[in-house]
Scaffold this motif. Structure first.
Motif: not given
Length: 302
Positions: A32, A230, A233-234, A237
């Protein structure tokens, strides 16, 4: 954040040993972030890096606001406010160095230089968290770092060597930020860390962006909206990987980022990977896959 639904990716990952879950979350974060880095490099070529940094984290915060609205602010109230602001300040300093160098060096070089971060992270985790450092982890880092030197070493003496060093200076700062994130996962939820990172970095970046502010086109606004999604989300994670396993066990997955960066640099910026990039990337991939198998075996995965 609420527990993952039974059929979700997060729920399926729970069936794997902690070290493997950490590696998988870290690998997902790297993929990502590679897309995000390519997008941000394109935007920083058009706008001032400090304005780009502020807008990237502003929209990262905007993307998270629906979650805050849904669950209520109380669900994201931190137990360690000082730790959240300290982490935000550290991350902002690293970002300033990173954004300044980003439009001036190739994407693959930027990613490779960032691989020095695991060296600082593993040392910090060993010193401050007393995390075990098995020989497999040390060997994976040494091999990965050797691959990075194959990629970056010949370019440090060139005309762009100064900006390579600026990018290199960001690595220990980001390492300190990630170590603090690991400490915060002991008392804070992933969602809380994510929201407060976006909030604090946005606040710290605003004074840097205002003096250099310029007009933003519709396509650039769209790019920053995408970067916000993005980025969130990155970091989700990445934080899940820190919570799942020892931070030192997850760092070898970071070396796969060079593969994605080289591919995106070629597709988006027509940066043809050099022979040294391909050779170093092959060594990095080999080290990453080997340690993943070792961690899976140690965790009892069959």
């Amino acid at each position: 954040m609420a527990d993952a639904p039974r059929g979700s990716l997060a729920a399926r990952l729970q069936r794997h040993p902690p070290a493997v879950r950490g590696l998988l979350w870290a690998a997902a974060a790297g993929a990502v972030f590679s897309v995000l880095n390519a997008l941000m490099r394109a935007l920083t070529m058009q706008l001032d890096p400090m304005q780009s940094q502020f807008l990237r984290y502003l929209f990262g915060l905007v993307v998270l606001l629906p979650l805050v609205w849904r669950h209520g602010w109380a669900a994201y109230r931190p137990r360690q406010v000082g730790g959240q602001f300290a982490r935000g300040l550290l991350h902002t300093v690293g970002l300033v160095l990173w954004f300044l160098a980003l439009p001036r060096i190739p994407l693959a070089d930027m990613t490779a230089i960032g691989f020095t971060g695991p060296i600082f992270i593993m040392l910090g985790a060993w010193i401050f968290f007393r995390e075990p450092m098995r020989w497999e982890r040390w060997l994976a880092v040494v091999l990965g770092f050797a691959g990075v030197m194959i990629v970056v070493g010949p370019k440090l003496g060139g005309s762009g060597g100064w900006w390579h060093l600026v990018m290199l200076a960001s690595a220990p700062v980001f390492a300190a930020s990630f170590l603090l994130t690991k400490a915060l996962t002991r008392t804070e939820t992933t969602g809380t860390i994510l929201v407060w990172q976006a909030l604090t970095v946005t606040l710290f970046s605003l004074p840097l962006a205002l003096p250099v502010w310029g007009p933003v086109s519709a396509w650039q606004w769209a790019g920053f909206v995408a970067s916000g999604a993005l980025g969130s989300l990155g970091h989700y994670c990445l934080t899940r990987s820190f919570a799942a396993a020892d931070i030192s066990a997850t760092q070898s997955a970071k070396f796969l980022d060079l593969v994605w960066a080289a591919l995106l640099g070629w597709l988006v910026f027509a940066d043809v990977p050099t022979q040294s990039t391909l050779l170093g990337g092959a060594l990095i991939c080999a080290a990453t896959l080997w340690v993943a198998r070792r961690e899976a075996h140690a965790g009892g995965l069959r």
